[in-house]
Motif scaffolding. Structure first.
Motif, PDB file in Angstrom:
ATOM      1  N   PRO A  92      14.885  26.954  17.060  1.00 45.40           N
ATOM      2  CA  PRO A  92      13.591  27.197  16.388  1.00 45.40           C
ATOM      3  C   PRO A  92      13.585  26.712  14.941  1.00 45.40           C
ATOM      4  CG  PRO A  92      14.181  29.083  17.721  1.00 45.40           C
ATOM      5  CD  PRO A  92      15.379  28.166  17.736  1.00 45.40           C
ATOM      6  N   GLU A  93      14.712  26.901  14.224  1.00 53.16           N
ATOM      7  CA  GLU A  93      14.791  26.399  12.850  1.00 53.16           C
ATOM      8  C   GLU A  93      14.785  24.876  12.836  1.00 53.16           C
ATOM      9  OE1 GLU A  93      17.405  26.916   8.730  1.00 53.16           O
ATOM     10  OE2 GLU A  93      18.212  27.661  10.637  1.00 53.16           O
ATOM     11  N   PHE A  94      15.398  24.254  13.850  1.00 55.95           N
ATOM     12  CA  PHE A  94      15.376  22.796  13.952  1.00 55.95           C
ATOM     13  C   PHE A  94      13.931  22.299  14.066  1.00 55.95           C
ATOM     14  CE2 PHE A  94      15.530  18.708  16.025  1.00 55.95           C
ATOM     15  CZ  PHE A  94      16.685  18.092  15.559  1.00 55.95           C
ATOM     16  N   VAL A  95      13.142  22.952  14.921  1.00 55.63           N
ATOM     17  CA  VAL A  95      11.737  22.570  15.095  1.00 55.63           C
ATOM     18  C   VAL A  95      10.979  22.729  13.783  1.00 55.63           C
ATOM     19  CG1 VAL A  95       9.584  23.151  16.272  1.00 55.63           C
ATOM     20  CG2 VAL A  95      11.736  23.083  17.560  1.00 55.63           C
ATOM     21  N   LYS A  96      11.214  23.832  13.099  1.00 60.55           N
ATOM     22  CA  LYS A  96      10.544  24.073  11.817  1.00 60.55           C
ATOM     23  C   LYS A  96      10.932  23.005  10.797  1.00 60.55           C
ATOM     24  CE  LYS A  96       9.874  27.495   8.145  1.00 60.55           C
ATOM     25  NZ  LYS A  96      10.142  26.509   7.066  1.00 60.55           N
ATOM     26  N   SER A  97      12.206  22.659  10.744  1.00 56.00           N
ATOM     27  CA  SER A  97      12.670  21.640   9.805  1.00 56.00           C
ATOM     28  C   SER A  97      12.048  20.287  10.116  1.00 56.00           C
ATOM     29  CB  SER A  97      14.200  21.541   9.838  1.00 56.00           C
ATOM     30  OG  SER A  97      14.801  22.730   9.401  1.00 56.00           O
ATOM     31  N   PHE A  98      11.898  19.978  11.400  1.00 59.02           N
ATOM     32  CA  PHE A  98      11.257  18.723  11.806  1.00 59.02           C
ATOM     33  C   PHE A  98       9.814  18.697  11.322  1.00 59.02           C
ATOM     34  CE2 PHE A  98       8.787  16.073  14.672  1.00 59.02           C
ATOM     35  CZ  PHE A  98       9.563  14.939  14.816  1.00 59.02           C
ATOM     36  N   CYS A  99       9.083  19.779  11.549  1.00 53.40           N
ATOM     37  CA  CYS A  99       7.672  19.851  11.123  1.00 53.40           C
ATOM     38  C   CYS A  99       7.559  19.775   9.604  1.00 53.40           C
ATOM     39  CB  CYS A  99       7.026  21.131  11.641  1.00 53.40           C
ATOM     40  SG  CYS A  99       6.860  21.200  13.441  1.00 53.40           S
ATOM     41  N   ASP A 100       8.467  20.452   8.906  1.00 46.87           N
ATOM     42  CA  ASP A 100       8.451  20.419   7.441  1.00 46.87           C
ATOM     43  C   ASP A 100       8.707  19.014   6.930  1.00 46.87           C
ATOM     44  OD1 ASP A 100       7.980  23.120   7.408  1.00 46.87           O
ATOM     45  OD2 ASP A 100      10.051  23.682   6.924  1.00 46.87           O
ATOM     46  N   PHE A 101       9.607  18.280   7.595  1.00 51.40           N
ATOM     47  CA  PHE A 101       9.891  16.909   7.174  1.00 51.40           C
ATOM     48  C   PHE A 101       8.656  16.038   7.341  1.00 51.40           C
ATOM     49  CE2 PHE A 101      11.244  12.552   7.864  1.00 51.40           C
ATOM     50  CZ  PHE A 101      12.117  12.343   6.813  1.00 51.40           C
ATOM     51  N   GLN A 102       7.979  16.154   8.492  1.00 57.69           N
ATOM     52  CA  GLN A 102       6.754  15.383   8.707  1.00 57.69           C
ATOM     53  C   GLN A 102       5.725  15.679   7.623  1.00 57.69           C
ATOM     54  OE1 GLN A 102       5.481  14.024  12.963  1.00 57.69           O
ATOM     55  NE2 GLN A 102       5.618  16.233  12.980  1.00 57.69           N
ATOM     56  N   THR A 103       5.558  16.969   7.321  1.00 54.87           N
ATOM     57  CA  THR A 103       4.564  17.367   6.318  1.00 54.87           C
ATOM     58  C   THR A 103       4.928  16.819   4.944  1.00 54.87           C
ATOM     59  OG1 THR A 103       4.087  19.403   7.534  1.00 54.87           O
ATOM     60  CG2 THR A 103       3.435  19.337   5.210  1.00 54.87           C
ATOM     61  N   SER A 104       6.199  16.902   4.577  1.00 51.91           N
ATOM     62  CA  SER A 104       6.627  16.437   3.262  1.00 51.91           C
ATOM     63  C   SER A 104       6.462  14.938   3.093  1.00 51.91           C
ATOM     64  CB  SER A 104       8.089  16.835   3.011  1.00 51.91           C
ATOM     65  OG  SER A 104       8.957  16.105   3.870  1.00 51.91           O
ATOM     66  N   GLN A 105       6.598  14.205   4.212  1.00 50.19           N
ATOM     67  CA  GLN A 105       6.473  12.745   4.164  1.00 50.19           C
ATOM     68  C   GLN A 105       5.050  12.255   4.447  1.00 50.19           C
ATOM     69  OE1 GLN A 105       9.245  10.775   3.303  1.00 50.19           O
ATOM     70  NE2 GLN A 105      10.062  12.814   2.857  1.00 50.19           N
ATOM     71  N   ALA A 106       4.182  13.204   4.840  1.00 48.15           N
ATOM     72  CA  ALA A 106       2.757  12.897   5.089  1.00 48.15           C
ATOM     73  C   ALA A 106       2.573  11.832   6.165  1.00 48.15           C
ATOM     74  CB  ALA A 106       2.057  12.476   3.798  1.00 48.15           C
ATOM     75  N   TYR A 107       3.370  11.923   7.237  1.00 44.42           N
ATOM     76  CA  TYR A 107       3.108  11.075   8.385  1.00 44.42           C
ATOM     77  C   TYR A 107       3.473  11.808   9.667  1.00 44.42           C
ATOM     78  CZ  TYR A 107       8.074   9.869   7.592  1.00 44.42           C
ATOM     79  OH  TYR A 107       9.412   9.913   7.370  1.00 44.42           O
ATOM     80  N   TYR A 108       3.071  11.210  10.786  1.00 47.89           N
ATOM     81  CA  TYR A 108       3.142  11.884  12.078  1.00 47.89           C
ATOM     82  C   TYR A 108       3.730  10.931  13.110  1.00 47.89           C
ATOM     83  CZ  TYR A 108       1.183  13.438  16.578  1.00 47.89           C
ATOM     84  OH  TYR A 108       1.017  13.800  17.876  1.00 47.89           O
ATOM     85  N   TYR A 109       4.641  11.451  13.918  1.00 50.93           N
ATOM     86  CA  TYR A 109       5.222  10.663  15.010  1.00 50.93           C
ATOM     87  C   TYR A 109       4.428  10.923  16.287  1.00 50.93           C
ATOM     88  CZ  TYR A 109       9.218  10.670  11.809  1.00 50.93           C
ATOM     89  OH  TYR A 109      10.034  10.551  10.708  1.00 50.93           O
ATOM     90  N   PRO A 110       3.782   9.906  16.848  1.00 51.62           N
ATOM     91  CA  PRO A 110       3.009  10.138  18.074  1.00 51.62           C
ATOM     92  C   PRO A 110       3.878  10.226  19.327  1.00 51.62           C
ATOM     93  CG  PRO A 110       2.881   7.839  17.462  1.00 51.62           C
ATOM     94  CD  PRO A 110       3.649   8.517  16.365  1.00 51.62           C
ATOM     95  N   LEU A 111       5.155   9.803  19.222  1.00 54.69           N
ATOM     96  CA  LEU A 111       6.033   9.792  20.392  1.00 54.69           C
ATOM     97  C   LEU A 111       7.433  10.255  19.998  1.00 54.69           C
ATOM     98  CD1 LEU A 111       6.220   7.262  23.260  1.00 54.69           C
ATOM     99  CD2 LEU A 111       8.335   7.723  21.992  1.00 54.69           C
ATOM    100  N   LEU A 112       7.990  11.134  20.821  1.00 52.84           N
ATOM    101  CA  LEU A 112       9.357  11.612  20.673  1.00 52.84           C
ATOM    102  C   LEU A 112      10.175  11.205  21.887  1.00 52.84           C
ATOM    103  CD1 LEU A 112       9.114  15.374  19.571  1.00 52.84           C
ATOM    104  CD2 LEU A 112       9.648  13.417  18.134  1.00 52.84           C
ATOM    105  N   HIS A 113      11.417  10.798  21.648  1.00 52.72           N
ATOM    106  CA  HIS A 113      12.365  10.576  22.741  1.00 52.72           C
ATOM    107  C   HIS A 113      13.503  11.562  22.516  1.00 52.72           C
ATOM    108  CE1 HIS A 113      14.908   7.538  25.299  1.00 52.72           C
ATOM    109  NE2 HIS A 113      15.166   8.798  25.598  1.00 52.72           N
ATOM    110  N   THR A 114      13.558  12.608  23.346  1.00 51.71           N
ATOM    111  CA  THR A 114      14.573  13.649  23.196  1.00 51.71           C
ATOM    112  C   THR A 114      15.784  13.356  24.075  1.00 51.71           C
ATOM    113  OG1 THR A 114      13.455  15.006  24.869  1.00 51.71           O
ATOM    114  CG2 THR A 114      12.897  15.416  22.563  1.00 51.71           C
ATOM    115  N   ASN A 115      16.934  13.852  23.631  1.00 51.43           N
ATOM    116  CA  ASN A 115      18.198  13.611  24.321  1.00 51.43           C
ATOM    117  C   ASN A 115      18.965  14.912  24.454  1.00 51.43           C
ATOM    118  OD1 ASN A 115      18.600  10.385  24.328  1.00 51.43           O
ATOM    119  ND2 ASN A 115      17.525  11.022  22.467  1.00 51.43           N
ATOM    120  N   TYR A 116      19.307  15.265  25.711  1.00 56.43           N
ATOM    121  CA  TYR A 116      20.011  16.508  26.057  1.00 56.43           C
ATOM    122  C   TYR A 116      19.006  17.664  26.081  1.00 56.43           C
ATOM    123  CZ  TYR A 116      24.052  19.704  26.366  1.00 56.43           C
ATOM    124  OH  TYR A 116      24.971  20.636  26.777  1.00 56.43           O
TER     125      TYR A 116
END
Length: 443
Positions: A92-116
């Motif tokens: 859950p903290e990983f997800v929050k950190s990911f969202c915070d990074f997107q917000t801080s950089q002011a851009y959005y990833y339309p596609l994710l490729h997850t592994n494991y």
């Protein structure tokens, strides 16, 4: 920074840091896969950000691999090594950190490729929040892993449920072999899209070196019959089977036999117990004088080991794909592997090597002996093995197919009614905006 001229996408590899040194703290095939996929996708025109968990406070938060490919380490629990079986509570903290990074950089990833599966869980949370397009690669399956152990960990049911959910809810799951796709359909779910895109290898690094030249550089005798294992120490890797098979050959009078075991973590807390067990078996079998434990070997030197060997043996109880097999074959080394999982896809029997039943000591001994004794046939295998990898398993080809899949998936966000039919085998096309690509699909 994100380039305005490139489509930004994110690869998530929670525990397998793409920037890690291979051989450190569970760093292996998944790390190589994500790093190579990321760098090759960037070469095809994408902006690639690869997200992983920060496990060391001294590691830089961002590692720039190329102008358009980087690793970003996110806060998720204490900045220390945590075994992957105990990482779920920090996701859950990983997800929050990911969202915070997107917000801080002011851009959005339309596609994710997850592994494991842990990354899959994070991807599903992000999909629920934003409707992001989600691609997933399993790397290993809980339903297969837990069949081989007596006591399942507490996280087992959560993992199995997540692996089912990601197949049913992701935009697409990437299977690395037809065998993996079959297992997903029979043991996970009949729902969801699956496309087969194999792993690759760096053929600029893993390439044939004259065997005598390789042996000279390693200080090995030209007349030795060298049987090679490359990989980590894990009971499921079947190293015990290989050791016992070599003992059979030695007892049958196989002259100049030498067993070389390459791999293992830098420290012992991950696989030290299994290494000690294998070393004990080597001693019990009377193989100590003919067995070499090299420890970790860098990818820059591995081609020497592969090329110097007469045969590379992969006695795993299960492998979704088997990167070692194609690394060895790229170096022109015949492979003897267990007839399981993706190894049935990567190794072509009688053409690039042999497949035998897992855990069958006698069968492995006979297969090894056949390669060692039939020099003419072994030379033919060497030539065919190298050609096969260059034709089927390069990272550039993998990236091209993934690029097609990503663009097709993004285009379908506009053309929802379009039947699922990604053009993974079409010639490399020039990247076009998603809207324009949607028009192409509608024709």
């Amino acid at each position: 920074m994100i380039s305005n001229n490139r489509q930004a996408i994110a690869l998530i590899s929670d525990h397998a840091d793409p920037a890690a040194v291979i051989g450190t703290e569970e760093a292996g095939g998944q790390n190589v896969y994500v790093r190579q996929v990321g760098e090759n996708l960037a070469a095809l025109g994408w902006q690639v950000d690869m997200f992983t968990r920060k496990a060391n406070p001294d590691d830089p938060t961002i590692v720039q691999h190329s102008p358009y490919c980087r690793t970003i380490r996110l806060k998720a629990g204490p900045e220390t090594f945590i075994p992957r079986d105990r990482l779920f509570e920090h996701m859950p903290e990983f997800v929050k950190s990911f969202c915070d990074f997107q917000t801080s950089q002011a851009y959005y990833y339309p596609l994710l490729h997850t592994n494991y599966w842990l990354s899959a869980w994070a991807g599903l949370q992000l999909q629920q929040k934003t409707g992001i397009q989600l691609i997933h690669t399993y790397h290993s399956l809980g339903t297969v892993k837990y069949d081989a152990i007596l006591e399942k960990p507490k996280i087992a049911q959560t993992r199995i449920a997540t692996e089912k959910k990601i197949l049913e809810q992701a935009s697409c799951v990437v299977a690395t072999s037809p065998q993996e796709k079959e297992i997903l359909r029979t043991r996970v779910s009949q729902k969801g899209h699956i496309e087969i895109i194999p792993c690759g290898t760096d053929t600029s690094n893993f390439c044939a070196i004259p065997p005598l030249s390789a042996r000279k550089k390693l200080g090995w005798h030209p007349q030795d019959k060298i049987v090679l294992y490359v990989g980590r120490f894990d009971p499921r890797k079947g190293i015990e089977t290989l050791v016992r098979a070599c003992a059979v050959l030695k007892n049958q009078g196989c002259d100049n036999l030498k067993l070389v075991i390459v791999g293992g973590s830098i420290n012992d807390r991950i696989d030290g117990q299994e290494r000690q067990r294998i070393e004990q078996i080597v001693q019990e079998m009377g193989l100590s004088e003919v067995t070499l434990f090299t420890g970790q070997v860098g990818h820059d030197l591995l081609p020497l080991y592969y090329s110097a060997a007469d045969v590379c043996v992969i006695p795993s109880h299960y492998e979704p794909f088997g990167l070692v097999a194609i690394e060895a074959m790229a170096c022109g080394t015949p492979v003897i592997a267990s007839n399981v999982g993706g190894l049935r896809f990567t190794v072509l029997p009688e053409e690039t090597g042999l497949l035998v039943s897992p855990k069958d000591v006698e069968a492995f001994a006979q297969a090894i002996e056949r390669v060692l004794l039939d020099e003419v046939w072994a030379k033919k295998l060497r030539k065919q093995a190298s050609a096969n990898v260059n034709q089927r398993f390069t990272w550039n080809n993998v990236a091209i197919k993934l690029s097609h899949l990503y663009r097709y998936t993004l285009a379908r966000t506009i053309m929802h009614e379009q039947p699922w039919n990604p053009p993974l085998t079409s010639p490399l096309w020039t990247p076009v905006p998603v809207a324009a690509e949607a028009k192409q699909l509608a024709v």
